[in-house]
Design a protein around this motif. Structure first.
Motif, PDB file in Angstrom:
ATOM      1  N   ILE A 185     -66.071  14.435 121.512  1.00  0.00           N
ATOM      2  CA  ILE A 185     -65.766  15.753 120.951  1.00  0.00           C
ATOM      3  C   ILE A 185     -64.370  15.768 120.335  1.00  0.00           C
ATOM      4  O   ILE A 185     -64.165  16.311 119.240  1.00  0.00           O
ATOM      5  CB  ILE A 185     -65.920  16.840 122.035  1.00  0.00           C
ATOM      6  CG1 ILE A 185     -67.417  16.990 122.377  1.00  0.00           C
ATOM      7  CG2 ILE A 185     -65.356  18.170 121.571  1.00  0.00           C
ATOM      8  CD1 ILE A 185     -67.721  18.037 123.419  1.00  0.00           C
ATOM      9  N   LEU A 186     -63.409  15.124 121.003  1.00  0.00           N
ATOM     10  CA  LEU A 186     -62.051  15.054 120.450  1.00  0.00           C
ATOM     11  C   LEU A 186     -62.053  14.352 119.096  1.00  0.00           C
ATOM     12  O   LEU A 186     -61.348  14.748 118.163  1.00  0.00           O
ATOM     13  CB  LEU A 186     -61.120  14.300 121.406  1.00  0.00           C
ATOM     14  CG  LEU A 186     -60.510  15.088 122.566  1.00  0.00           C
ATOM     15  CD1 LEU A 186     -59.582  14.194 123.368  1.00  0.00           C
ATOM     16  CD2 LEU A 186     -59.767  16.319 122.065  1.00  0.00           C
ATOM     17  N   LEU A 187     -62.841  13.287 119.004  1.00  0.00           N
ATOM     18  CA  LEU A 187     -62.900  12.524 117.755  1.00  0.00           C
ATOM     19  C   LEU A 187     -63.381  13.410 116.606  1.00  0.00           C
ATOM     20  O   LEU A 187     -62.762  13.476 115.535  1.00  0.00           O
ATOM     21  CB  LEU A 187     -63.844  11.333 117.941  1.00  0.00           C
ATOM     22  CG  LEU A 187     -63.950  10.378 116.766  1.00  0.00           C
ATOM     23  CD1 LEU A 187     -62.680   9.524 116.686  1.00  0.00           C
ATOM     24  CD2 LEU A 187     -65.181   9.478 116.907  1.00  0.00           C
ATOM     25  N   GLN A 225     -57.312  22.639 125.259  1.00  0.00           N
ATOM     26  CA  GLN A 225     -58.328  23.568 125.738  1.00  0.00           C
ATOM     27  C   GLN A 225     -59.703  22.897 125.771  1.00  0.00           C
ATOM     28  O   GLN A 225     -60.477  23.081 126.702  1.00  0.00           O
ATOM     29  CB  GLN A 225     -58.366  24.802 124.830  1.00  0.00           C
ATOM     30  CG  GLN A 225     -59.196  25.914 125.415  1.00  0.00           C
ATOM     31  CD  GLN A 225     -59.444  27.040 124.425  1.00  0.00           C
ATOM     32  OE1 GLN A 225     -59.713  26.814 123.257  1.00  0.00           O
ATOM     33  NE2 GLN A 225     -59.337  28.249 124.922  1.00  0.00           N
ATOM     34  N   THR A 226     -59.975  22.109 124.755  1.00  0.00           N
ATOM     35  CA  THR A 226     -61.278  21.457 124.658  1.00  0.00           C
ATOM     36  C   THR A 226     -61.522  20.517 125.836  1.00  0.00           C
ATOM     37  O   THR A 226     -62.591  20.543 126.444  1.00  0.00           O
ATOM     38  CB  THR A 226     -61.374  20.679 123.339  1.00  0.00           C
ATOM     39  OG1 THR A 226     -61.149  21.584 122.263  1.00  0.00           O
ATOM     40  CG2 THR A 226     -62.741  20.034 123.195  1.00  0.00           C
ATOM     41  N   VAL A 227     -60.547  19.687 126.178  1.00  0.00           N
ATOM     42  CA  VAL A 227     -60.792  18.762 127.295  1.00  0.00           C
ATOM     43  C   VAL A 227     -60.871  19.528 128.615  1.00  0.00           C
ATOM     44  O   VAL A 227     -61.624  19.136 129.507  1.00  0.00           O
ATOM     45  CB  VAL A 227     -59.724  17.645 127.401  1.00  0.00           C
ATOM     46  CG1 VAL A 227     -59.816  16.713 126.202  1.00  0.00           C
ATOM     47  CG2 VAL A 227     -58.330  18.198 127.558  1.00  0.00           C
ATOM     48  N   ASP A 250     -68.410  12.733 131.607  1.00  0.00           N
ATOM     49  CA  ASP A 250     -67.721  13.851 130.952  1.00  0.00           C
ATOM     50  C   ASP A 250     -66.571  13.362 130.081  1.00  0.00           C
ATOM     51  O   ASP A 250     -66.316  13.903 128.997  1.00  0.00           O
ATOM     52  CB  ASP A 250     -67.176  14.831 131.995  1.00  0.00           C
ATOM     53  CG  ASP A 250     -68.286  15.684 132.609  1.00  0.00           C
ATOM     54  OD1 ASP A 250     -69.340  15.811 131.963  1.00  0.00           O
ATOM     55  OD2 ASP A 250     -68.085  16.213 133.711  1.00  0.00           O
ATOM     56  N   VAL A 251     -65.854  12.338 130.561  1.00  0.00           N
ATOM     57  CA  VAL A 251     -64.740  11.811 129.780  1.00  0.00           C
ATOM     58  C   VAL A 251     -65.252  11.223 128.461  1.00  0.00           C
ATOM     59  O   VAL A 251     -64.669  11.433 127.398  1.00  0.00           O
ATOM     60  CB  VAL A 251     -63.962  10.739 130.576  1.00  0.00           C
ATOM     61  CG1 VAL A 251     -63.015   9.985 129.658  1.00  0.00           C
ATOM     62  CG2 VAL A 251     -63.186  11.399 131.689  1.00  0.00           C
ATOM     63  N   VAL A 252     -66.367  10.505 128.554  1.00  0.00           N
ATOM     64  CA  VAL A 252     -66.931   9.925 127.333  1.00  0.00           C
ATOM     65  C   VAL A 252     -67.304  11.041 126.357  1.00  0.00           C
ATOM     66  O   VAL A 252     -67.020  10.971 125.161  1.00  0.00           O
ATOM     67  CB  VAL A 252     -68.160   9.053 127.663  1.00  0.00           C
ATOM     68  CG1 VAL A 252     -68.825   8.559 126.398  1.00  0.00           C
ATOM     69  CG2 VAL A 252     -67.747   7.886 128.544  1.00  0.00           C
ATOM     70  N   PHE A 287     -53.854  11.302 122.959  1.00  0.00           N
ATOM     71  CA  PHE A 287     -55.278  11.459 123.284  1.00  0.00           C
ATOM     72  C   PHE A 287     -55.594  10.934 124.683  1.00  0.00           C
ATOM     73  O   PHE A 287     -56.447  11.482 125.384  1.00  0.00           O
ATOM     74  CB  PHE A 287     -56.150  10.783 122.220  1.00  0.00           C
ATOM     75  CG  PHE A 287     -56.278  11.612 120.969  1.00  0.00           C
ATOM     76  CD1 PHE A 287     -56.938  12.832 120.999  1.00  0.00           C
ATOM     77  CD2 PHE A 287     -55.712  11.201 119.762  1.00  0.00           C
ATOM     78  CE1 PHE A 287     -57.049  13.626 119.858  1.00  0.00           C
ATOM     79  CE2 PHE A 287     -55.818  11.977 118.619  1.00  0.00           C
ATOM     80  CZ  PHE A 287     -56.485  13.200 118.673  1.00  0.00           C
ATOM     81  N   LEU A 288     -54.878   9.884 125.081  1.00  0.00           N
ATOM     82  CA  LEU A 288     -55.082   9.391 126.457  1.00  0.00           C
ATOM     83  C   LEU A 288     -54.657  10.437 127.487  1.00  0.00           C
ATOM     84  O   LEU A 288     -55.350  10.657 128.489  1.00  0.00           O
ATOM     85  CB  LEU A 288     -54.292   8.099 126.680  1.00  0.00           C
ATOM     86  CG  LEU A 288     -54.937   6.826 126.137  1.00  0.00           C
ATOM     87  CD1 LEU A 288     -54.089   5.610 126.472  1.00  0.00           C
ATOM     88  CD2 LEU A 288     -56.350   6.658 126.701  1.00  0.00           C
ATOM     89  N   LEU A 289     -53.519  11.072 127.213  1.00  0.00           N
ATOM     90  CA  LEU A 289     -53.075  12.144 128.112  1.00  0.00           C
ATOM     91  C   LEU A 289     -54.117  13.252 128.185  1.00  0.00           C
ATOM     92  O   LEU A 289     -54.404  13.796 129.255  1.00  0.00           O
ATOM     93  CB  LEU A 289     -51.751  12.748 127.618  1.00  0.00           C
ATOM     94  CG  LEU A 289     -50.450  12.024 127.930  1.00  0.00           C
ATOM     95  CD1 LEU A 289     -49.282  12.833 127.374  1.00  0.00           C
ATOM     96  CD2 LEU A 289     -50.293  11.842 129.440  1.00  0.00           C
ATOM     97  N   LEU A 290     -54.681  13.562 127.029  1.00  0.00           N
ATOM     98  CA  LEU A 290     -55.704  14.611 126.985  1.00  0.00           C
ATOM     99  C   LEU A 290     -56.922  14.224 127.829  1.00  0.00           C
ATOM    100  O   LEU A 290     -57.454  15.031 128.594  1.00  0.00           O
ATOM    101  CB  LEU A 290     -56.140  14.865 125.534  1.00  0.00           C
ATOM    102  CG  LEU A 290     -55.137  15.618 124.662  1.00  0.00           C
ATOM    103  CD1 LEU A 290     -55.526  15.519 123.195  1.00  0.00           C
ATOM    104  CD2 LEU A 290     -55.068  17.081 125.104  1.00  0.00           C
ATOM    105  N   LEU A 291     -57.351  12.971 127.674  1.00  0.00           N
ATOM    106  CA  LEU A 291     -58.534  12.540 128.425  1.00  0.00           C
ATOM    107  C   LEU A 291     -58.249  12.503 129.926  1.00  0.00           C
ATOM    108  O   LEU A 291     -59.122  12.822 130.742  1.00  0.00           O
ATOM    109  CB  LEU A 291     -59.015  11.175 127.927  1.00  0.00           C
ATOM    110  CG  LEU A 291     -59.623  11.196 126.521  1.00  0.00           C
ATOM    111  CD1 LEU A 291     -59.997   9.790 126.069  1.00  0.00           C
ATOM    112  CD2 LEU A 291     -60.848  12.114 126.471  1.00  0.00           C
ATOM    113  N   LEU A 292     -57.033  12.127 130.287  1.00  0.00           N
ATOM    114  CA  LEU A 292     -56.678  12.120 131.712  1.00  0.00           C
ATOM    115  C   LEU A 292     -56.741  13.536 132.285  1.00  0.00           C
ATOM    116  O   LEU A 292     -57.290  13.762 133.362  1.00  0.00           O
ATOM    117  CB  LEU A 292     -55.282  11.519 131.904  1.00  0.00           C
ATOM    118  CG  LEU A 292     -54.791  11.437 133.363  1.00  0.00           C
ATOM    119  CD1 LEU A 292     -55.662  10.472 134.167  1.00  0.00           C
ATOM    120  CD2 LEU A 292     -53.328  10.997 133.433  1.00  0.00           C
ATOM    121  N   LEU A 293     -56.203  14.482 131.512  1.00  0.00           N
ATOM    122  CA  LEU A 293     -56.270  15.879 131.964  1.00  0.00           C
ATOM    123  C   LEU A 293     -57.724  16.329 132.079  1.00  0.00           C
ATOM    124  O   LEU A 293     -58.127  16.973 133.052  1.00  0.00           O
ATOM    125  CB  LEU A 293     -55.514  16.796 130.996  1.00  0.00           C
ATOM    126  CG  LEU A 293     -55.477  18.272 131.420  1.00  0.00           C
ATOM    127  CD1 LEU A 293     -54.418  18.497 132.487  1.00  0.00           C
ATOM    128  CD2 LEU A 293     -55.242  19.205 130.234  1.00  0.00           C
TER     129      LEU A 293
END
Lengths: 280, 321
Positions: A135-137, A85-87, A128-130, A161-167
């Motif tokens: 935020i994920l960290l 949800q966060t990403v 935004d990805v950065v 986490f990579l999958l999350l960032l891609l999404l």
């Protein structure tokens, strides 16, 4: 000394070289600008953090007790949902940011420059990805504090986490399109958010899908969101991995990747097209 | 050849509104053209087409011989844009803004840095260079905006209402900067609602109304066409208007205009201060009480009244397209 003539020699106003190199460089210049802005408006990052942290605490301690998850505790089940949800909420940052640039006239400034047409949007989404990574960290650390653990090793956790960032990256292109279409930052903020709630709740993020009515289950299983959540649970070794036969649930990593790439391809194409034709 | 900016038959409609209705322009290299017109006349639309921000429905345009529609990116490296529709990032410092623009003009990072430093000094922003632009005053922001347009030393610069909303002192300072630019040989296209501004900065003026150029020429040409000064009288009560018109008419070069609700009478004159003195004496002799009297130089309203028969404000109050 004259204003027009500069000491800077050897550049007739740089001929745009075009191509991928210029695109990457221009995108980086814009991304750096957006990252600088984020450090100067820390409120945005702070509020971006407060919401997921609040969700973690509310769901864990208030509602968690009422929700039963097969094979483990609700807190461990919950985290993949909260991360996803966060990403996805990167949509809001991108839509508000681009809309703001439109109303302030910055987009016109950029469009009058000999820069790559996609760079304004690519620079925004990269920044935004950065921000999402940061935020994920922080969120992962909060999650560790309330008892979340990864059980499959660090590599699998990192690939989650990579999958999350891609999404998140794919979703911020949706935000870019919303921002270009609505222009008023306030409208863009609401429009960036409103559809995310049904999207995230009609999924496996917060409750096991088998508690929903049948027709809703089908939606939830094919929701792009659910694939990523399922993939994360699997890679983290968290409870609640759904045994349903739906293809995305059986192959969540592939499904999550495909969904993200599909969204990315579609919305980056639509957004760049919209940007070229943007009329102020 | 020789025209730094050329436009032929530009047309653009937004729904039912015809923003450009066949605009032709030609600005020789090194000249300054003022596009003068009220809000919504089509000035900004013309600038947006010439700066590649907007595709016209019909017509063609070239900057320094490069076709705007066919080679927009080459045109973009030849132009600088400043004003209403260009902006600075308020969260970046002045220096960061200029460096970013330089890099996006495809300058090397080092050159962009050097150029930013030069411009910050030139525009008297060196002290504020490392403060976010949102801490700048209105005048400083405009200067930064103008500096951004100059980063790549473009041969052609577009200034879209560069001084709208500025206080008189800041406006004057900006005019001086623009005059320096013009003196250095940059081709400028400037849009403005102020006759005074066009008069001072532009060699040539094109008056725009309803998407068409309705008159062009030097400031003197235009003034000659609309007549020179006017005497303006505000009488103390409405009952006095008739008597005052009778006094003014013999001195007028044309008919006296009357605004009943403000008790204002305006009449075109030639002869300047001497006429004014005569009028005052005559009004005094007849005991016509006045609140205000003066010689007025022609304004945009007068230009419009004489060229179009309607005042500038009465034109379509739609968006400034």
């Amino acid at each position: 000394m004259a204003i027009v003539t500069s000491k800077v020699a050897g550049h007739a106003p740089g001929q745009p070289r075009g191509g991928v190199v210029q695109m990457a460089r221009d995108s980086w210049v814009v991304a750096r600008r957006n990252l600088r802005r984020m450090t100067r408006i820390p409120e945005i990052v702070v509020f971006g953090l407060m919401q997921p942290v609040m969700f973690v605490l509310l769901f864990s301690y208030v509602m968690g007790g009422a929700i039963k998850v097969p094979g483990g505790g609700y807190r461990e089940f919950l985290m993949a949902g909260i991360f996803t949800q966060t990403v996805a909420f990167a949509v809001e940052g991108a839509s508000a940011g681009i809309a703001d640039d439109m109303t302030k006239g910055l987009v016109d400034r950029f469009r009058s420059l000999p820069m790559a047409r996609s760079a304004v949007l690519a620079g925004r989404t990269l920044a935004d990805v950065v921000q999402s990574a940061f935020i994920l960290l922080v969120l992962a650390m909060v999650a560790l504090l309330v008892g979340w653990r990864v059980h499959q090793g660090i590599l699998k956790a990192l690939s989650a986490f990579l999958l999350l960032l891609l999404l998140g990256y794919a979703f911020s292109w949706i935000g870019a399109l919303i921002g270009l279409s609505l222009r008023s930052p306030e409208a863009a903020t609401s429009a960036g958010l409103i559809w995310l709630f049904p999207l995230t709740f009609l999924s496996n993020a917060f409750v096991p899908v088998n508690t929903m009515p049948g027709w809703l289950q089908a939606i939830a299983y094919w929701n792009p969101f659910s694939a990523t959540v399922q993939a994360c649970r699997k890679l983290f070794g968290n409870p609640g991995v759904d045994g349903a036969h739906a293809w995305p649930m059986q192959h969540p990593v592939a499904a999550s990747t495909l969904w993200s790439l599909l969204i990315l391809a579609l919305f980056s194409w639509l957004s760049v097209r919209k940007y070229r034709n943007a009329v102020g | 050849m020789g025209a730094a900016i050329r436009a032929e038959g530009l047309m653009k409609s937004f729904g039912d509104i015809r923003a450009l209705d066949g605009v032709d322009l030609a600005v020789p290299e090194g000249a300054v053209l003022g596009l003068l017109g009220p809000n919504g006349a089509g000035k900004s639309t013309a600038v947006r087409v010439l700066t590649t921000l907007l595709r016209p429905d019909a017509g063609s345009a070239q900057i320094a011989g490069v076709d705007v529609l066919r080679h927009p990116n080459r045109v973009r490296s030849l132009i600088g844009l400043c004003g209403q529709y260009a902006a600075v990032d308020e969260y970046l410092t002045g220096r960061e803004n200029l460096q970013m623009v330089g890099e996006l003009y495809q300058m090397r990072a080092r050159d962009a840095k050097t150029r930013a430093r030069e411009l910050l000094e030139w525009f008297d922003l060196a002290e504020a260079a490392d403060r976010p632009a949102k801490t700048y005053s209105g005048g400083m922001r405009r200067r930064l905006d103008l500096a951004a347009a100059l980063v790549a030393q473009p041969p052609v610069i577009f200034l879209d209402e560069p001084t709208t909303g500025l206080d008189p002192r800041t406006r004057l300072a900006l005019w001086e900067l623009i005059e320096t630019l013009a003196a250095e040989g940059t081709t400028l296209l400037l849009t403005t609602q102020y006759l005074e501004e066009a008069d001072r900065l532009a060699h040539d003026i094109a008056v725009v109304d309803h998407g068409r150029v309705i008159a062009r020429g030097s400031a003197d040409d235009l003034k000659a066409r609309i007549g020179g000064e006017r005497v303006e009288v505000v009488v103390h009560e409405r009952e006095l208007i008739g008597a005052a018109v009778a006094v003014l008419t013999p001195y007028g070069e044309g008919r006296a205009g009357v605004e009943q609700h403000t008790r204002r009478i305006t009449v075109p004159v030639s002869g300047g201060a001497r006429v004014l003195a005569d009028v005052i004496r005559e009004l005094d002799r007849r005991n016509i009480l006045i609140d205000d009297i003066g010689l007025r130089r022609p304004t945009l309203d007068d230009v419009f009244l004489s060229l179009t028969g309607h005042a500038a404000e009465e034109t379509d109050p739609g968006k400034d397209a």
